[in-house]
Design a protein around this motif. Structure first.
Motif, PDB file in Angstrom:
ATOM      1  N   TYR A  69     -29.514  60.902  33.138  1.00  0.00           N
ATOM      2  CA  TYR A  69     -30.747  60.483  32.482  1.00  0.00           C
ATOM      3  C   TYR A  69     -31.987  61.021  33.197  1.00  0.00           C
ATOM      4  O   TYR A  69     -32.090  60.959  34.413  1.00  0.00           O
ATOM      5  CB  TYR A  69     -30.840  58.954  32.431  1.00  0.00           C
ATOM      6  CG  TYR A  69     -29.796  58.291  31.575  1.00  0.00           C
ATOM      7  CD1 TYR A  69     -29.649  58.612  30.238  1.00  0.00           C
ATOM      8  CD2 TYR A  69     -28.956  57.328  32.112  1.00  0.00           C
ATOM      9  CE1 TYR A  69     -28.697  57.992  29.450  1.00  0.00           C
ATOM     10  CE2 TYR A  69     -27.995  56.702  31.333  1.00  0.00           C
ATOM     11  CZ  TYR A  69     -27.874  57.038  30.004  1.00  0.00           C
ATOM     12  OH  TYR A  69     -26.927  56.427  29.228  1.00  0.00           O
ATOM     13  N   ALA A  70     -32.921  61.532  32.417  1.00  0.00           N
ATOM     14  CA  ALA A  70     -34.220  62.037  32.875  1.00  0.00           C
ATOM     15  C   ALA A  70     -34.115  63.320  33.699  1.00  0.00           C
ATOM     16  O   ALA A  70     -35.123  63.941  34.012  1.00  0.00           O
ATOM     17  CB  ALA A  70     -34.991  60.978  33.672  1.00  0.00           C
ATOM     18  N   ILE A  71     -32.907  63.731  34.038  1.00  0.00           N
ATOM     19  CA  ILE A  71     -32.700  64.944  34.838  1.00  0.00           C
ATOM     20  C   ILE A  71     -32.090  66.045  33.976  1.00  0.00           C
ATOM     21  O   ILE A  71     -32.693  67.104  33.771  1.00  0.00           O
ATOM     22  CB  ILE A  71     -31.792  64.665  36.051  1.00  0.00           C
ATOM     23  CG1 ILE A  71     -32.410  63.591  36.952  1.00  0.00           C
ATOM     24  CG2 ILE A  71     -31.522  65.947  36.815  1.00  0.00           C
ATOM     25  CD1 ILE A  71     -33.604  64.051  37.752  1.00  0.00           C
ATOM     26  N   GLU A 124     -29.138  68.746  22.550  1.00  0.00           N
ATOM     27  CA  GLU A 124     -29.765  69.565  23.586  1.00  0.00           C
ATOM     28  C   GLU A 124     -29.848  68.785  24.895  1.00  0.00           C
ATOM     29  O   GLU A 124     -29.977  67.571  24.899  1.00  0.00           O
ATOM     30  CB  GLU A 124     -31.178  69.968  23.153  1.00  0.00           C
ATOM     31  CG  GLU A 124     -31.224  70.836  21.906  1.00  0.00           C
ATOM     32  CD  GLU A 124     -30.590  72.196  22.115  1.00  0.00           C
ATOM     33  OE1 GLU A 124     -30.801  72.767  23.208  1.00  0.00           O
ATOM     34  OE2 GLU A 124     -29.899  72.676  21.206  1.00  0.00           O
ATOM     35  N   ILE A 125     -29.776  69.522  26.014  1.00  0.00           N
ATOM     36  CA  ILE A 125     -29.931  68.899  27.321  1.00  0.00           C
ATOM     37  C   ILE A 125     -31.420  68.706  27.592  1.00  0.00           C
ATOM     38  O   ILE A 125     -32.210  69.640  27.472  1.00  0.00           O
ATOM     39  CB  ILE A 125     -29.264  69.729  28.424  1.00  0.00           C
ATOM     40  CG1 ILE A 125     -27.750  69.762  28.208  1.00  0.00           C
ATOM     41  CG2 ILE A 125     -29.580  69.157  29.802  1.00  0.00           C
ATOM     42  CD1 ILE A 125     -26.985  70.551  29.240  1.00  0.00           C
ATOM     43  N   GLU A 126     -31.790  67.482  27.955  1.00  0.00           N
ATOM     44  CA  GLU A 126     -33.183  67.138  28.182  1.00  0.00           C
ATOM     45  C   GLU A 126     -33.355  66.600  29.595  1.00  0.00           C
ATOM     46  O   GLU A 126     -32.404  66.154  30.226  1.00  0.00           O
ATOM     47  CB  GLU A 126     -33.630  66.076  27.172  1.00  0.00           C
ATOM     48  CG  GLU A 126     -33.480  66.508  25.714  1.00  0.00           C
ATOM     49  CD  GLU A 126     -33.762  65.378  24.738  1.00  0.00           C
ATOM     50  OE1 GLU A 126     -33.845  64.211  25.205  1.00  0.00           O
ATOM     51  OE2 GLU A 126     -33.899  65.644  23.540  1.00  0.00           O
ATOM     52  N   GLY A 127     -34.600  66.630  30.089  1.00  0.00           N
ATOM     53  CA  GLY A 127     -34.888  66.103  31.414  1.00  0.00           C
ATOM     54  C   GLY A 127     -35.643  67.103  32.256  1.00  0.00           C
ATOM     55  O   GLY A 127     -35.880  68.251  31.836  1.00  0.00           O
ATOM     56  N   LEU A 152     -37.129  72.670  34.018  1.00  0.00           N
ATOM     57  CA  LEU A 152     -37.377  73.580  35.138  1.00  0.00           C
ATOM     58  C   LEU A 152     -36.374  74.728  35.201  1.00  0.00           C
ATOM     59  O   LEU A 152     -36.694  75.807  35.706  1.00  0.00           O
ATOM     60  CB  LEU A 152     -37.393  72.794  36.446  1.00  0.00           C
ATOM     61  CG  LEU A 152     -38.607  71.877  36.607  1.00  0.00           C
ATOM     62  CD1 LEU A 152     -38.494  71.039  37.876  1.00  0.00           C
ATOM     63  CD2 LEU A 152     -39.906  72.692  36.624  1.00  0.00           C
ATOM     64  N   SER A 153     -35.177  74.533  34.683  1.00  0.00           N
ATOM     65  CA  SER A 153     -34.238  75.654  34.624  1.00  0.00           C
ATOM     66  C   SER A 153     -34.743  76.723  33.661  1.00  0.00           C
ATOM     67  O   SER A 153     -34.577  77.922  33.900  1.00  0.00           O
ATOM     68  CB  SER A 153     -32.839  75.186  34.225  1.00  0.00           C
ATOM     69  OG  SER A 153     -32.849  74.562  32.953  1.00  0.00           O
ATOM     70  N   LYS A 154     -35.397  76.274  32.592  1.00  0.00           N
ATOM     71  CA  LYS A 154     -36.014  77.234  31.663  1.00  0.00           C
ATOM     72  C   LYS A 154     -37.161  77.979  32.336  1.00  0.00           C
ATOM     73  O   LYS A 154     -37.349  79.180  32.125  1.00  0.00           O
ATOM     74  CB  LYS A 154     -36.511  76.508  30.410  1.00  0.00           C
ATOM     75  CG  LYS A 154     -35.402  75.916  29.556  1.00  0.00           C
ATOM     76  CD  LYS A 154     -35.967  75.067  28.419  1.00  0.00           C
ATOM     77  CE  LYS A 154     -34.857  74.387  27.621  1.00  0.00           C
ATOM     78  NZ  LYS A 154     -35.402  73.469  26.597  1.00  0.00           N
ATOM     79  N   GLU A 155     -37.920  77.260  33.176  1.00  0.00           N
ATOM     80  CA  GLU A 155     -39.017  77.892  33.903  1.00  0.00           C
ATOM     81  C   GLU A 155     -38.483  78.929  34.892  1.00  0.00           C
ATOM     82  O   GLU A 155     -39.060  80.010  35.047  1.00  0.00           O
ATOM     83  CB  GLU A 155     -39.834  76.839  34.651  1.00  0.00           C
ATOM     84  CG  GLU A 155     -40.601  75.891  33.744  1.00  0.00           C
ATOM     85  CD  GLU A 155     -41.656  76.620  32.921  1.00  0.00           C
ATOM     86  OE1 GLU A 155     -42.500  77.320  33.504  1.00  0.00           O
ATOM     87  OE2 GLU A 155     -41.620  76.478  31.678  1.00  0.00           O
ATOM     88  N   LYS A 181     -46.143  68.135  36.204  1.00  0.00           N
ATOM     89  CA  LYS A 181     -46.200  68.055  34.744  1.00  0.00           C
ATOM     90  C   LYS A 181     -44.864  67.602  34.160  1.00  0.00           C
ATOM     91  O   LYS A 181     -44.807  66.663  33.340  1.00  0.00           O
ATOM     92  CB  LYS A 181     -46.575  69.422  34.178  1.00  0.00           C
ATOM     93  CG  LYS A 181     -46.420  69.554  32.666  1.00  0.00           C
ATOM     94  CD  LYS A 181     -46.612  70.988  32.224  1.00  0.00           C
ATOM     95  CE  LYS A 181     -46.227  71.185  30.758  1.00  0.00           C
ATOM     96  NZ  LYS A 181     -46.351  72.614  30.338  1.00  0.00           N
ATOM     97  N   PHE A 182     -43.781  68.252  34.568  1.00  0.00           N
ATOM     98  CA  PHE A 182     -42.474  67.913  34.003  1.00  0.00           C
ATOM     99  C   PHE A 182     -41.943  66.596  34.576  1.00  0.00           C
ATOM    100  O   PHE A 182     -41.158  65.902  33.910  1.00  0.00           O
ATOM    101  CB  PHE A 182     -41.489  69.051  34.221  1.00  0.00           C
ATOM    102  CG  PHE A 182     -41.787  70.261  33.373  1.00  0.00           C
ATOM    103  CD1 PHE A 182     -41.787  70.178  31.995  1.00  0.00           C
ATOM    104  CD2 PHE A 182     -42.098  71.484  33.960  1.00  0.00           C
ATOM    105  CE1 PHE A 182     -42.077  71.278  31.195  1.00  0.00           C
ATOM    106  CE2 PHE A 182     -42.391  72.598  33.177  1.00  0.00           C
ATOM    107  CZ  PHE A 182     -42.379  72.494  31.798  1.00  0.00           C
ATOM    108  N   ALA A 183     -42.357  66.243  35.786  1.00  0.00           N
ATOM    109  CA  ALA A 183     -41.983  64.935  36.335  1.00  0.00           C
ATOM    110  C   ALA A 183     -42.622  63.822  35.527  1.00  0.00           C
ATOM    111  O   ALA A 183     -41.960  62.842  35.163  1.00  0.00           O
ATOM    112  CB  ALA A 183     -42.386  64.846  37.798  1.00  0.00           C
TER     113      ALA A 183
END
Length: 272
Positions: free
Chosen positions: A55-57, A66-69, A74-77, A259-261
């Protein structure tokens, strides 16, 4: 004759040494081409190990699939910074070390606790999150305070292979420790009545509280086993580790980590 013979041996030795040097690539060049950084940029693909039930990660949404978190983001970044395609490889806390060593992925990105035991087998990046341990119980259940947890007849469930498991094994003196592995879940054990308490970290406690009416979080008295969360790579590839560390430093400085946190309700545990 003696002088000429000596010169001939010296010349021969010099020729052999020169030939040997010429046949070996420069150390920096050899390391660069062997690094995963070179392999990723050459192949055009970054393989990231993620546990899709965190969760959240890195949590696979039951609606979108889709995988969210934060680490989904950040993996996309990271892939974007590298200019490559992202490929998610499903892993878990019990298998990520073997997956990295078997070259199933170049990096693990799913809130992995950096521990001294794990560091014997893999290399950790600089931390990006830091979390303590929290308890989640049923509201109105028999466990309502932290002091209620370590008592006879109380069953405490943890995820097999998590850093919380060995800590709780030593921490609990009276309560029974229960371990589960996917597809079983800690919350499923509590809901089914097979455990009274689940031990988790900040991300999961926040998410459980937002998802389920029954979930009540109990905070310890002070920090309990504060643990840095880092990205994990195979040992022996300093070039790749340096790049990952630079990525972590960059997202801290340019605001993307914060931002993503905040997007995933993890602002309070961002690492300095």
């Amino acid at each position: 004759m003696k002088t000429m013979k000596t010169l001939s041996k010296a010349a021969l030795a010099g020729a052999i040494a020169a030939a040997g040097l010429a046949s070996v690539p420069a150390p920096a060049e050899a390391q660069s081409q062997d690094s995963r950084l070179y392999r990723v940029t050459s192949s055009g693909k970054l393989r990231v190990c993620q546990y899709p039930n965190y969760y959240a990660i890195s949590y696979r949404s039951p609606t979108s699939g889709e995988i969210e978190g934060i680490d989904a983001d950040l993996s996309k970044e990271l892939a974007r910074e590298l200019g490559v395609e992202l490929e998610i490889v499903e892993s878990s806390f019990g298998t990520f070390i073997a997956d990295l060593q078997a070259d199933k992925c170049e990096i693990g990105m799913f809130g992995i606790g950096a521990t001294l035991t794990r560091a014997q087998a893999v290399a950790f990046s600089d931390p990006y999150l830091i979390s303590s341990i929290y308890a989640v119980v049923k509201a109105g259940g028999p466990v309502q305070t932290w002091d209620d947890i370590d008592q006879e007849g109380v069953r405490v469930v943890v995820t097999l292979g998590s850093y919380i498991e060995p800590f709780m094994r030593d921490y609990l003196k009276k309560a029974e420790l229960v371990t589960v592995a996917p597809p079983a879940s800690r919350e499923g054990e509590v809901v089914a009545g097979r455990a009274e308490v689940l031990m988790t970290d900040y991300p999961t406690s926040v998410k459980l509280g937002s998802l389920f009416d029954w979930a009540q979080t109990i905070e310890p008295d002070g920090d309990l086993r504060p643990t840095p969360y880092s990205y994990v790579v195979p040992q022996g590839d300093q070039i790749w580790l340096n790049y990952v560390n630079l990525f972590v430093s960059t997202i801290k400085l340019d605001g993307r980590l914060e931002k993503f946190a905040e997007k995933n309700a993890l602002g309070p545990i961002v690492a300095p």
